[in-house]
Write a protein that holds these residues in place. Structure first.
Motif, PDB file in Angstrom:
ATOM      1  N   GLY A 171       0.787  -1.230   0.000  1.00  0.00           N
ATOM      2  CA  GLY A 171       0.000   0.000   0.000  1.00  0.00           C
ATOM      3  C   GLY A 171       0.815   1.272   0.000  1.00  0.00           C
ATOM      4  O   GLY A 171       0.288   2.342   0.318  1.00  0.00           O
ATOM      5  N   GLU A 172       2.107   1.178  -0.379  1.00  0.00           N
ATOM      6  CA  GLU A 172       2.971   2.349  -0.259  1.00  0.00           C
ATOM      7  C   GLU A 172       3.786   2.673  -1.506  1.00  0.00           C
ATOM      8  O   GLU A 172       4.335   3.775  -1.607  1.00  0.00           O
ATOM      9  CB  GLU A 172       3.945   2.146   0.914  1.00  0.00           C
ATOM     10  CG  GLU A 172       3.258   2.011   2.261  1.00  0.00           C
ATOM     11  CD  GLU A 172       4.241   1.793   3.395  1.00  0.00           C
ATOM     12  OE1 GLU A 172       5.459   1.807   3.114  1.00  0.00           O
ATOM     13  OE2 GLU A 172       3.803   1.605   4.544  1.00  0.00           O
ATOM     14  N   PHE A 173       3.892   1.751  -2.461  1.00  0.00           N
ATOM     15  CA  PHE A 173       4.792   1.939  -3.593  1.00  0.00           C
ATOM     16  C   PHE A 173       4.059   1.646  -4.901  1.00  0.00           C
ATOM     17  O   PHE A 173       3.129   0.840  -4.937  1.00  0.00           O
ATOM     18  CB  PHE A 173       6.010   1.015  -3.461  1.00  0.00           C
ATOM     19  CG  PHE A 173       6.760   1.185  -2.172  1.00  0.00           C
ATOM     20  CD1 PHE A 173       7.731   2.166  -2.046  1.00  0.00           C
ATOM     21  CD2 PHE A 173       6.489   0.372  -1.068  1.00  0.00           C
ATOM     22  CE1 PHE A 173       8.421   2.330  -0.860  1.00  0.00           C
ATOM     23  CE2 PHE A 173       7.166   0.531   0.122  1.00  0.00           C
ATOM     24  CZ  PHE A 173       8.137   1.519   0.230  1.00  0.00           C
ATOM     25  N   PRO A 174       4.468   2.249  -6.004  1.00  0.00           N
ATOM     26  CA  PRO A 174       3.842   1.956  -7.300  1.00  0.00           C
ATOM     27  C   PRO A 174       4.090   0.511  -7.710  1.00  0.00           C
ATOM     28  O   PRO A 174       5.228   0.032  -7.655  1.00  0.00           O
ATOM     29  CB  PRO A 174       4.524   2.941  -8.257  1.00  0.00           C
ATOM     30  CG  PRO A 174       5.118   3.997  -7.387  1.00  0.00           C
ATOM     31  CD  PRO A 174       5.481   3.326  -6.112  1.00  0.00           C
ATOM     32  N   PHE A 175       3.025  -0.156  -8.145  1.00  0.00           N
ATOM     33  CA  PHE A 175       3.175  -1.558  -8.521  1.00  0.00           C
ATOM     34  C   PHE A 175       4.074  -1.723  -9.740  1.00  0.00           C
ATOM     35  O   PHE A 175       4.855  -2.673  -9.817  1.00  0.00           O
ATOM     36  CB  PHE A 175       1.808  -2.189  -8.801  1.00  0.00           C
ATOM     37  CG  PHE A 175       1.917  -3.650  -9.162  1.00  0.00           C
ATOM     38  CD1 PHE A 175       1.983  -4.607  -8.173  1.00  0.00           C
ATOM     39  CD2 PHE A 175       1.973  -4.056 -10.490  1.00  0.00           C
ATOM     40  CE1 PHE A 175       2.114  -5.955  -8.501  1.00  0.00           C
ATOM     41  CE2 PHE A 175       2.103  -5.398 -10.822  1.00  0.00           C
ATOM     42  CZ  PHE A 175       2.168  -6.346  -9.823  1.00  0.00           C
ATOM     43  N   GLU A 176       3.964  -0.837 -10.705  1.00  0.00           N
ATOM     44  CA  GLU A 176       4.718  -1.037 -11.945  1.00  0.00           C
ATOM     45  C   GLU A 176       6.220  -1.094 -11.705  1.00  0.00           C
ATOM     46  O   GLU A 176       6.916  -1.916 -12.320  1.00  0.00           O
ATOM     47  CB  GLU A 176       4.394   0.066 -12.959  1.00  0.00           C
ATOM     48  CG  GLU A 176       5.033  -0.183 -14.319  1.00  0.00           C
ATOM     49  CD  GLU A 176       4.497   0.719 -15.408  1.00  0.00           C
ATOM     50  OE1 GLU A 176       4.920   0.545 -16.560  1.00  0.00           O
ATOM     51  OE2 GLU A 176       3.643   1.573 -15.098  1.00  0.00           O
ATOM     52  N   SER A 177       6.741  -0.273 -10.805  1.00  0.00           N
ATOM     53  CA  SER A 177       8.181  -0.320 -10.544  1.00  0.00           C
ATOM     54  C   SER A 177       8.570  -1.639  -9.871  1.00  0.00           C
ATOM     55  O   SER A 177       9.627  -2.210 -10.157  1.00  0.00           O
ATOM     56  CB  SER A 177       8.600   0.877  -9.684  1.00  0.00           C
ATOM     57  OG  SER A 177       7.932   0.862  -8.432  1.00  0.00           O
ATOM     58  N   LEU A 178       7.707  -2.126  -8.973  1.00  0.00           N
ATOM     59  CA  LEU A 178       7.958  -3.428  -8.342  1.00  0.00           C
ATOM     60  C   LEU A 178       7.955  -4.539  -9.387  1.00  0.00           C
ATOM     61  O   LEU A 178       8.825  -5.424  -9.384  1.00  0.00           O
ATOM     62  CB  LEU A 178       6.891  -3.685  -7.284  1.00  0.00           C
ATOM     63  CG  LEU A 178       6.926  -5.030  -6.563  1.00  0.00           C
ATOM     64  CD1 LEU A 178       8.146  -5.127  -5.666  1.00  0.00           C
ATOM     65  CD2 LEU A 178       5.643  -5.246  -5.753  1.00  0.00           C
ATOM     66  N   TRP A 179       6.998  -4.483 -10.286  1.00  0.00           N
ATOM     67  CA  TRP A 179       6.869  -5.500 -11.329  1.00  0.00           C
ATOM     68  C   TRP A 179       8.082  -5.504 -12.254  1.00  0.00           C
ATOM     69  O   TRP A 179       8.624  -6.571 -12.572  1.00  0.00           O
ATOM     70  CB  TRP A 179       5.591  -5.230 -12.110  1.00  0.00           C
ATOM     71  CG  TRP A 179       5.322  -6.111 -13.290  1.00  0.00           C
ATOM     72  CD1 TRP A 179       5.191  -5.720 -14.587  1.00  0.00           C
ATOM     73  CD2 TRP A 179       5.109  -7.526 -13.292  1.00  0.00           C
ATOM     74  NE1 TRP A 179       4.915  -6.780 -15.394  1.00  0.00           N
ATOM     75  CE2 TRP A 179       4.858  -7.909 -14.623  1.00  0.00           C
ATOM     76  CE3 TRP A 179       5.107  -8.490 -12.296  1.00  0.00           C
ATOM     77  CZ2 TRP A 179       4.614  -9.227 -14.977  1.00  0.00           C
ATOM     78  CZ3 TRP A 179       4.867  -9.821 -12.652  1.00  0.00           C
ATOM     79  CH2 TRP A 179       4.624 -10.164 -13.979  1.00  0.00           C
ATOM     80  N   ARG A 180       8.555  -4.351 -12.658  1.00  0.00           N
ATOM     81  CA  ARG A 180       9.706  -4.279 -13.558  1.00  0.00           C
ATOM     82  C   ARG A 180      10.958  -4.813 -12.879  1.00  0.00           C
ATOM     83  O   ARG A 180      11.779  -5.483 -13.496  1.00  0.00           O
ATOM     84  CB  ARG A 180       9.926  -2.835 -14.023  1.00  0.00           C
ATOM     85  CG  ARG A 180       8.795  -2.276 -14.885  1.00  0.00           C
ATOM     86  CD  ARG A 180       8.541  -3.134 -16.098  1.00  0.00           C
ATOM     87  NE  ARG A 180       7.326  -2.710 -16.820  1.00  0.00           N
ATOM     88  CZ  ARG A 180       6.730  -3.448 -17.740  1.00  0.00           C
ATOM     89  NH1 ARG A 180       7.208  -4.644 -18.062  1.00  0.00           N
ATOM     90  NH2 ARG A 180       5.637  -3.006 -18.341  1.00  0.00           N
ATOM     91  N   ARG A 181      11.112  -4.518 -11.592  1.00  0.00           N
ATOM     92  CA  ARG A 181      12.278  -5.022 -10.878  1.00  0.00           C
ATOM     93  C   ARG A 181      12.204  -6.541 -10.717  1.00  0.00           C
ATOM     94  O   ARG A 181      13.223  -7.239 -10.811  1.00  0.00           O
ATOM     95  CB  ARG A 181      12.376  -4.335  -9.514  1.00  0.00           C
ATOM     96  CG  ARG A 181      13.699  -4.540  -8.802  1.00  0.00           C
ATOM     97  CD  ARG A 181      13.922  -3.477  -7.724  1.00  0.00           C
ATOM     98  NE  ARG A 181      12.826  -3.380  -6.803  1.00  0.00           N
ATOM     99  CZ  ARG A 181      12.619  -4.230  -5.771  1.00  0.00           C
ATOM    100  NH1 ARG A 181      13.479  -5.214  -5.569  1.00  0.00           N
ATOM    101  NH2 ARG A 181      11.595  -4.070  -4.976  1.00  0.00           N
ATOM    102  N   PHE A 182      11.001  -7.057 -10.503  1.00  0.00           N
ATOM    103  CA  PHE A 182      10.823  -8.506 -10.434  1.00  0.00           C
ATOM    104  C   PHE A 182      11.217  -9.166 -11.756  1.00  0.00           C
ATOM    105  O   PHE A 182      11.937 -10.174 -11.774  1.00  0.00           O
ATOM    106  CB  PHE A 182       9.361  -8.820 -10.090  1.00  0.00           C
ATOM    107  CG  PHE A 182       9.027 -10.282 -10.058  1.00  0.00           C
ATOM    108  CD1 PHE A 182       9.476 -11.087  -9.033  1.00  0.00           C
ATOM    109  CD2 PHE A 182       8.250 -10.851 -11.061  1.00  0.00           C
ATOM    110  CE1 PHE A 182       9.169 -12.445  -9.001  1.00  0.00           C
ATOM    111  CE2 PHE A 182       7.924 -12.197 -11.033  1.00  0.00           C
ATOM    112  CZ  PHE A 182       8.389 -13.001 -10.002  1.00  0.00           C
TER     113      PHE A 182
END
Length: 319
Positions: free
Chosen positions: A44-55
């Motif tokens: 609930g604190e960070f943009p999902f797209e950046s997390l997804w790209r790093r994954f």
């Protein structure tokens, strides 16, 4: 006994591993990609797209078999899950071994189940024809389109209120390999306004699901109507287990179920969180236990100030 969903610990026989929300210096090495079910959550604190790209950059996704999606919003969920599903399904060719997906591994501290904004989850099935398991938590905005899928074995939808349209669409789907279907129908207070007529197509001889062996129609405030419909339903004959737990089942529904098609062939019957009297509970034991049927009959907590009035009955999971 609690019924409210908790975070998954395992999926597809694998332990759930949370991919780090932010990259840290000197972090613990990531596990082998095929050894865990990967959970992606923004907390609930960070943009999902950046997390997804790093994954995608850090994990060899061609070896990933199970994926869990937790909270996908950074401040509040304005658009629902559809933008996230667009990101996931656009990369489907990078996940050739994906067999299990769970959408919405969210607990009440993050969002109440009735507030989880789902979307067109059938796009996941279209993107991965080899998918074996699909789980969904939440039903606000849930869209399922009638489709054919050859590989799906397990479908589970957890909700405090499942609207009629997805239920009707499921009945129109062809899931040739489906063996396990669980639907938490919920209460009309939170959008679960299905009628017996909406559910009836799921109870016929399942030409679209010829391999179905487990049926769960749970957590419903029309549990008596469901039990009565199942009493004469062709689908029962092919089942190994039946789950009518978590709902507002009373003596009326229980008696109708016992008076209907024989249940002695079942391996298990789950009626936990019921509102039946002791006499009828004992009839279930006398009728089914000698045939080896495993029974779950834990009653719901009674609202003593309402005694035996209908409004004293309630579903296990609503808001």
């Amino acid at each position: 006994m609690g019924y409210y969903p908790t975070h998954l610990t395992h999926l597809h026989g694998l332990p759930v591993h949370v991919f780090p929300v932010v990259e840290e210096e000197g972090h613990t090495p990531l596990p082998a990609p095929e050894s865990v079910a990967w959970k992606l959550t923004t907390e609930g604190e960070f943009p999902f797209e950046s997390l997804w790209r790093r994954f995608l950059d850090q994990v060899p996704t061609d070896q990933v078999t199970a994926l869990v999606l937790g909270a996908w919003w950074d401040e509040w969920d304005e658009h629902g899950i559809d933008p996230v599903l667009e990101l996931l399904t656009a990369e489907a060719p990078r996940f050739p071994r994906l067999r299990s997906v769970f959408l919405g591994d969210v607990v009440s501290e993050e969002s109440e189940i009735s507030w989880i904004k789902q979307g067109e989850v059938s796009r996941v099935l279209r993107a991965w024809p080899g998918l074996r398991e699909l789980g969904v938590r939440g039903a606000d905005g849930l869209v399922i389109e009638p489709l054919r899928h050859e590989g799906l074995h397990t479908l589970r939808i957890e909700s405090g209120g499942l609207p009629p349209d997805p239920v009707r669409a499921l009945a129109a789907c062809e899931f040739k390999a489906l063996r396990h279907l669980d639907l938490w129908l919920g209460t009309a207070w939170y959008g679960g306004d299905c009628t017996p007529e909406d559910i009836a197509p799921l109870l016929t001889t399942p030409a679209g699901c010829p391999e179905l062996r487990h049926l769960g129609l749970c957590n419903s405030d029309i549990q008596d109507d469901i039990a009565a419909a199942l009493a004469g339903a062709p689908v029962v004959a092919g089942l190994e287990s039946l789950d009518l737990s978590m709902g507002a089942l009373s003596d009326d529904g229980g008696a109708a179920l016992l008076a209907g098609r024989p249940l002695t062939h079942l391996r298990s019957l789950d009626l936990r969180h019921h509102f039946m009297g002791d006499e009828l509970v004992e009839r279930f034991r006398e009728t089914l236990e000698p045939h080896g049927v495993s029974l779950a009959l834990t009653p719901a907590r009674r609202r003593s100030h309402l005694r035996d009035r209908p409004e004293a009955r309630y579903v296990a999971v609503g808001e």
